[in-house]
Design a protein around this motif. Structure first.
Motif, PDB file in Angstrom:
ATOM      1  N   LEU B  14       0.821  -1.213   0.000  1.00  0.00           N
ATOM      2  CA  LEU B  14       0.000   0.000   0.000  1.00  0.00           C
ATOM      3  C   LEU B  14       0.860   1.270   0.000  1.00  0.00           C
ATOM      4  O   LEU B  14       0.604   2.197  -0.769  1.00  0.00           O
ATOM      5  N   HIS B  15       1.866   1.293   0.831  1.00  0.00           N
ATOM      6  CA  HIS B  15       2.626   2.532   0.984  1.00  0.00           C
ATOM      7  C   HIS B  15       3.826   2.621   0.062  1.00  0.00           C
ATOM      8  O   HIS B  15       4.087   3.667  -0.525  1.00  0.00           O
ATOM      9  N   GLU B  16       4.562   1.523  -0.083  1.00  0.00           N
ATOM     10  CA  GLU B  16       5.781   1.589  -0.896  1.00  0.00           C
ATOM     11  C   GLU B  16       5.472   1.393  -2.381  1.00  0.00           C
ATOM     12  O   GLU B  16       5.822   2.210  -3.207  1.00  0.00           O
ATOM     13  N   VAL B  17       4.796   0.282  -2.692  1.00  0.00           N
ATOM     14  CA  VAL B  17       4.563  -0.024  -4.105  1.00  0.00           C
ATOM     15  C   VAL B  17       3.554   0.956  -4.711  1.00  0.00           C
ATOM     16  O   VAL B  17       3.793   1.521  -5.775  1.00  0.00           O
ATOM     17  N   LEU B  18       2.434   1.154  -4.037  1.00  0.00           N
ATOM     18  CA  LEU B  18       1.349   1.953  -4.634  1.00  0.00           C
ATOM     19  C   LEU B  18       1.382   3.421  -4.243  1.00  0.00           C
ATOM     20  O   LEU B  18       0.654   4.222  -4.820  1.00  0.00           O
ATOM     21  N   GLN B  19       2.198   3.770  -3.277  1.00  0.00           N
ATOM     22  CA  GLN B  19       2.250   5.178  -2.822  1.00  0.00           C
ATOM     23  C   GLN B  19       0.837   5.709  -2.564  1.00  0.00           C
ATOM     24  O   GLN B  19       0.483   6.820  -2.991  1.00  0.00           O
ATOM     25  N   ALA B  20       0.057   4.909  -1.869  1.00  0.00           N
ATOM     26  CA  ALA B  20      -1.345   5.253  -1.669  1.00  0.00           C
ATOM     27  C   ALA B  20      -1.568   6.604  -0.979  1.00  0.00           C
ATOM     28  O   ALA B  20      -2.422   7.386  -1.424  1.00  0.00           O
ATOM     29  N   PRO B  21      -0.821   6.908   0.078  1.00  0.00           N
ATOM     30  CA  PRO B  21      -1.102   8.194   0.742  1.00  0.00           C
ATOM     31  C   PRO B  21      -0.956   9.376  -0.214  1.00  0.00           C
ATOM     32  O   PRO B  21      -1.825  10.248  -0.255  1.00  0.00           O
ATOM     33  N   ALA B  22       0.092   9.389  -1.027  1.00  0.00           N
ATOM     34  CA  ALA B  22       0.297  10.494  -1.964  1.00  0.00           C
ATOM     35  C   ALA B  22      -0.858  10.580  -2.961  1.00  0.00           C
ATOM     36  O   ALA B  22      -1.308  11.675  -3.317  1.00  0.00           O
ATOM     37  N   ARG B  23      -1.340   9.426  -3.414  1.00  0.00           N
ATOM     38  CA  ARG B  23      -2.430   9.439  -4.391  1.00  0.00           C
ATOM     39  C   ARG B  23      -3.731   9.929  -3.754  1.00  0.00           C
ATOM     40  O   ARG B  23      -4.556  10.542  -4.422  1.00  0.00           O
ATOM     41  N   ALA B 361      -9.312  -0.210  -5.649  1.00  0.00           N
ATOM     42  CA  ALA B 361      -9.963   0.488  -4.540  1.00  0.00           C
ATOM     43  C   ALA B 361      -9.591   1.968  -4.545  1.00  0.00           C
ATOM     44  O   ALA B 361     -10.436   2.842  -4.301  1.00  0.00           O
ATOM     45  N   LEU B 362      -8.329   2.259  -4.846  1.00  0.00           N
ATOM     46  CA  LEU B 362      -7.911   3.666  -4.944  1.00  0.00           C
ATOM     47  C   LEU B 362      -8.642   4.363  -6.079  1.00  0.00           C
ATOM     48  O   LEU B 362      -9.050   5.528  -5.947  1.00  0.00           O
ATOM     49  N   GLU B 363      -8.802   3.677  -7.201  1.00  0.00           N
ATOM     50  CA  GLU B 363      -9.507   4.279  -8.341  1.00  0.00           C
ATOM     51  C   GLU B 363     -10.974   4.535  -7.972  1.00  0.00           C
ATOM     52  O   GLU B 363     -11.565   5.523  -8.405  1.00  0.00           O
ATOM     53  N   LEU B 364     -11.552   3.642  -7.176  1.00  0.00           N
ATOM     54  CA  LEU B 364     -12.933   3.878  -6.726  1.00  0.00           C
ATOM     55  C   LEU B 364     -13.002   5.115  -5.834  1.00  0.00           C
ATOM     56  O   LEU B 364     -13.965   5.883  -5.902  1.00  0.00           O
ATOM     57  N   ALA B 379     -10.235   6.610 -14.090  1.00  0.00           N
ATOM     58  CA  ALA B 379     -10.500   5.671 -12.987  1.00  0.00           C
ATOM     59  C   ALA B 379     -11.692   4.772 -13.324  1.00  0.00           C
ATOM     60  O   ALA B 379     -11.669   3.568 -13.042  1.00  0.00           O
ATOM     61  N   GLU B 380     -12.708   5.364 -13.929  1.00  0.00           N
ATOM     62  CA  GLU B 380     -13.881   4.560 -14.337  1.00  0.00           C
ATOM     63  C   GLU B 380     -13.446   3.482 -15.324  1.00  0.00           C
ATOM     64  O   GLU B 380     -13.931   2.350 -15.282  1.00  0.00           O
ATOM     65  N   ARG B 381     -12.580   3.849 -16.237  1.00  0.00           N
ATOM     66  CA  ARG B 381     -12.117   2.890 -17.227  1.00  0.00           C
ATOM     67  C   ARG B 381     -11.403   1.723 -16.537  1.00  0.00           C
ATOM     68  O   ARG B 381     -11.651   0.558 -16.821  1.00  0.00           O
ATOM     69  N   TRP B 382     -10.486   2.066 -15.639  1.00  0.00           N
ATOM     70  CA  TRP B 382      -9.772   1.011 -14.917  1.00  0.00           C
ATOM     71  C   TRP B 382     -10.756   0.088 -14.200  1.00  0.00           C
ATOM     72  O   TRP B 382     -10.708  -1.142 -14.338  1.00  0.00           O
ATOM     73  N   CYS B 383     -11.662   0.675 -13.428  1.00  0.00           N
ATOM     74  CA  CYS B 383     -12.562  -0.145 -12.600  1.00  0.00           C
ATOM     75  C   CYS B 383     -13.466  -1.008 -13.468  1.00  0.00           C
ATOM     76  O   CYS B 383     -13.686  -2.184 -13.177  1.00  0.00           O
ATOM     77  N   SER B 384     -13.984  -0.415 -14.517  1.00  0.00           N
ATOM     78  CA  SER B 384     -14.902  -1.137 -15.381  1.00  0.00           C
ATOM     79  C   SER B 384     -14.217  -2.347 -16.015  1.00  0.00           C
ATOM     80  O   SER B 384     -14.810  -3.427 -16.121  1.00  0.00           O
ATOM     81  N   LEU B 385     -12.962  -2.191 -16.432  1.00  0.00           N
ATOM     82  CA  LEU B 385     -12.274  -3.277 -17.139  1.00  0.00           C
ATOM     83  C   LEU B 385     -11.564  -4.249 -16.216  1.00  0.00           C
ATOM     84  O   LEU B 385     -11.527  -5.457 -16.466  1.00  0.00           O
TER      85      LEU B 385
END
Lengths: 569, 569
Positions: B14-23, B361-364, B379-385
């Motif tokens: 979550l934090h290192e690979v995806l850099q979730a907090p920054a996103r 989940a981040l895209e949602l 983000a919609e494109r990612w989630c939909s596909l």
């Protein structure tokens, strides 16, 4: 809906595709065995299985075997069915007449056990070990033991077990610790704990004959220190032998069969065969035992297919692609490509598996009964190489394919009602017992293919390839696979000489590549069977699964080759 | 041994690979959400899951939900655990503060539910539908309904259900027959039978809120005639609403969750959203719901891996290849290549799956909270596909992979004792519910990829490919796959225009090809994560599964392409 053997399928494969009667009549023992006799036996078997054994499967799962006070009560109806089974002579089908048997070919017994497993896997575990025990006693026991036990086991009046596994010794039987201490009267006292012993306690037969792997006091450690002993539940004088069931396992499935933890508490036993040669005495029946597990897989997959196929022909959901859009009526599930694919793919495995499994059973008959050594040697080669492939690939397919059949039911598949989830649970054990599927793969590649530099497998495949006439796509595909597989085998032999770990990394892929190749061959056999009949290979019944084979199964071959090749230096 | 969340793994991805907090901090709602806060929430969640929820899993399976006199009793401990769960604020984690929620990102909820499912799939079914019901009520219900029910559902004080399926209407909701008759007070009387309704009756919460798909008297047939209604178990005045549980299903697994047959007997309900737009009101939550099923798959596979890994590090059987032959001691199972392969392959799916699922989940979160439209559209494109791919491929792997983990245990895997067989049984349902995996494949190819001529998927994959820096083998493999997949998609679009059935025949293979491609991308993300830490991508922890991906998973790509290509004209 209970499983019903589709007798026309058995007859077509056995008599038309494999020409079994002609192959058997070459053997002096079976000169009298013709197609009519075989048909008659299988029709009777099918009737018994469909009417008596299949209806007990659901209760077998839901009630299961019950344990109390050291005793096991089998599910309602199991005992009566077993008494009817042995009294009708079914366990004795392929035993020698002089031992109380009917002297029929093992291939008939193989088909019988496929039907039985399909109808009721749990119940079938009880008689499933009889023939192995019979062969073991017949070939290794003393005359005195034979006089006492051989006929009882041949006829199935008394059931039998194989007591091998111990808590710390599963795949690795060399770790077995049960001890056998010689007594002055020539018997032995056996002491130790055995686990996962199917049917070691039950109410189906008046006595139970245990074959027990144990270690003499002066035996060396490891597999060479093991000897085999026969210990009955009840002694000849009627006394209870302290071979005691401590509990039965709670399992994922197979509830109709008691999986026992056995405590041998100075139980009396007699040696079977030579001291230190216990594993050898058991290994003679290993090919037959593994073949029977493969047949369980084939049978269970057929049972799953029957359920899914029936459901797909009744249930309607959504309009199938290509159907008239003005129609509001939903289509039958079977009209949806995703469902058709699942059903046809399973049939490709089932029918092709039958060709291979019944061929193996015929080869086992040849090994036992052919007067000349050359056919026996060829038969041994087939059985030695094909049996682990059948066991691993077809038990895997039983689980995977019955799970795919569950998808046909949607949510209804996950609930008990339709019985498909029971097949998924029951079939799962076949990937584990009689040597896990990973052990089968090692057996094939490391113990059988590599030691002779790949000569045995290459010869077997080349002969199959050379014998094929015709140049249709299916035959060409098979021939190409053989060429690729033989070349790959050569490279593996070389590379494995330098890297001891290599074959262990690729054994599973190698077994799959061989399985898919053999399946391709089996379908060429079906396809090339000449019949004037409209139900023959040109009919949709056989064309659909052959198409499924080409579309969805054979592409795995290239993938496995790629995986193995990537490991080669 | 119970499941224990490995918190360091969650943090790394979550934090290192995806850099979730920054996103997340880009989103005005989450400017305060930093790595420390996320860590703290997940650590607390992990503690609760490990200490309170995981220990109830075994009892949940063995005792199960019991049904008597219209009421369901959940297994011992379930009610107390649920009361503690909602009172600690966990269901409200990602609900808006004005509704009684904590206002945290959905990605944290996603990780929480992965942990919960891994620990106890059955128990987790109860709160699993809460967030969807919350969103549905929030966005579609009247102010009056919201005032009465929104906060109760947001906090989880009252649990909720989705009542969609009927005996004759499973994948095909257009066949739903339950009728809604308008009453003079603006409410409706609902009458009909719903099946497979998870948690529609239980003792966990004081009230249960049912969201029910039904048909108004003048509604047209088919899916466009469906409206959505809210019907509580207990009416605002305390009266029992006749939304009655008739029985609960006997299932293969998931015994901790009651699967109810519900009879609505003129039960009072209120409409949610517009008449005839009932499916739309539910479809807004479909991506989130499917993502959560994919997370169940990932969680259950991790639970299976934990058990098998622990066993493989304790159990000794046979000498591993390459080991000193003079040693008599058997090797640890984990030293055998076949076992190592099973374990590493599952980790490749788990860890790569997490990268994809948490990204989704981040895209949602972005869809919900980003102020600009362009990022929302992407983000919609990612989630939909990606969502149907995650749902189908990772639930299949949960079942297949937990079954492989069972092989590590040998015979011990088939008995209840070690808990691995429960995971195999529990995980199986995830391939069926929330749209069967075959439906997911059709959703991806027929409903999403083909309609825009493949533009959406091609753009998504090309962007991922273009953004990759570095030219290591893994990155190159992924880029090649993207090129092949995009070309194949173009051909499929053309061919499907002429042959309506074609995409239905290849949908499953197409989904698998996309899944394997996304998995390759996920592992490039892991591999390229810069850390000074010795536990980072260069460590054995991450190197072993990446090697497994290259050796045994990615070769499937070429096979799927071959299968699809063979169908093209």
């Amino acid at each position: 809906m209970n499983y019903q053997p589709t007798l026309s399928d058995f007859h077509f494969i056995l008599h038309e595709v494999l020409q079994a009667p002609a192959r058997l009549q070459v053997l002096p023992t079976f000169t009298e065995v013709d197609a009519d006799l075989m048909r008659q036996v299988l029709d009777e078997a099918g009737k018994f299985v469909g009417e008596v054994i299949a209806p007990l499967s659901r209760t077998g799962d839901e009630v299961g075997c019950q344990f109390a006070n050291g005793q096991v009560t089998t599910p309602p109806g199991f005992k009566e069915a077993y008494q009817a089974f042995w009294q009708a002579g079914w366990p004795a089908l392929a035993c020698a007449p002089e031992d109380g048997g009917q002297g029929l070919p093992g291939v008939l017994e193989a088909v019988l056990y496929e039907m039985l497993s399909a109808a009721n896997h749990g119940w079938t575990m009880a008689p499933g070990l009889l023939h192995g025990a019979y062969e073991c006693i017949k070939h290794h026991a003393s005359d005195e033991l034979k006089a006492r036990y051989l006929e009882k086991v041949a006829t199935g009046e008394w059931l039998a077990t194989m007591c091998l596994t111990e808590p710390h010794a599963g795949s690795d039987l060399g770790l077995v610790r049960t001890r056998a201490v010689p007594q002055t009267d020539g018997s032995y006292h056996l002491s130790g704990t055995k686990i996962f012993i199917s049917g070691a306690e039950h109410d189906l037969s008046d006595n139970i004959i245990h074959l027990v792997l144990a270690r003499l006091p002066d035996a060396p450690p490891g597999p060479k220190g093991l000897s085999l002993f026969l210990a009955p539940k009840y002694m000849p004088n009627g006394a209870r032998n302290p071979a005691l069931c401590e509990r039965i396992e709670e399992k994922m499935g197979l509830h109709g069969s008691a999986t026992c933890v056995m405590r041998f508490d100075e139980a009396t036993g007699w040696i079977v065969g030579t001291p230190g040669r216990g594993l050898n005495a058991m290994f003679v029946m290993m090919n037959a035992a593994r073949l029977h597990v493969a047949l369980q897989g084939i049978g269970l997959l057929d049972a799953a297919w029957q359920k899914a196929h029936a459901y797909a022909q009744e249930r309607r959901q959504m309009r199938a692609p290509g159907r008239d859009k003005s129609s509001m009526e939903a289509s039958l599930i079977i009209e949806h490509p995703a469902m058709r694919r699942i059903l046809d793919t399973q049939r490709a495995w089932i029918d092709g598996g039958r060709v291979l499994a019944y061929t193996t059973a015929l080869e086992l008959d040849i090994i036992k009964h052919h007067p000349e050594s050359e056919p026996r040697i060829r038969a041994e080669r087939w059985c030695s190489l094909v049996t682990p492939v059948l066991k691993a690939a077809w038990t895997e397919q039983a689980f995977k394919g019955s799970s795919e059949c569950m998808q046909v039911f949607g949510g209804h598949g996950y609930v008990r009602e339709w019985g498909i989830e029971q097949i998924v649970r029951d079939s799962r054990v076949s990937m584990i017992y009689e040597g896990t599927n990973e052990i089968q793969a090692i057996d094939l590649l490391v113990r059988k293919v590599l030691p002779d530099g790949g000569a045995g497998l290459t010869t077997l495949l080349q002969e199959l390839s050379d014998k094929l006439v015709g140049t249709d796509v299916a035959a060409e595909t098979f021939k190409t696979q053989v060429t690729v597989l033989c070349a790959l085998t050569g490279k593996l032999v070389q590379a494995s000489a330098l890297d001891q770990q290599l074959p262990y990394w690729v054994a599973d892929d190698y077994l799959r590549a061989v399985a898919v190749t053999l399946l391709a061959w089996a379908w060429v056999q079906i396809r090339q069977t000449p019949t004037g009949d409209t139900s023959g290979p040109e009919s949709a019944r056989w064309q659909h699964p052959e198409a499924a084979l080409q579309h969805w199964i054979l592409p795995e071959f290239a993938m496995r080759v790629q995986i193995i090749s990537a490991r080669l230096p």
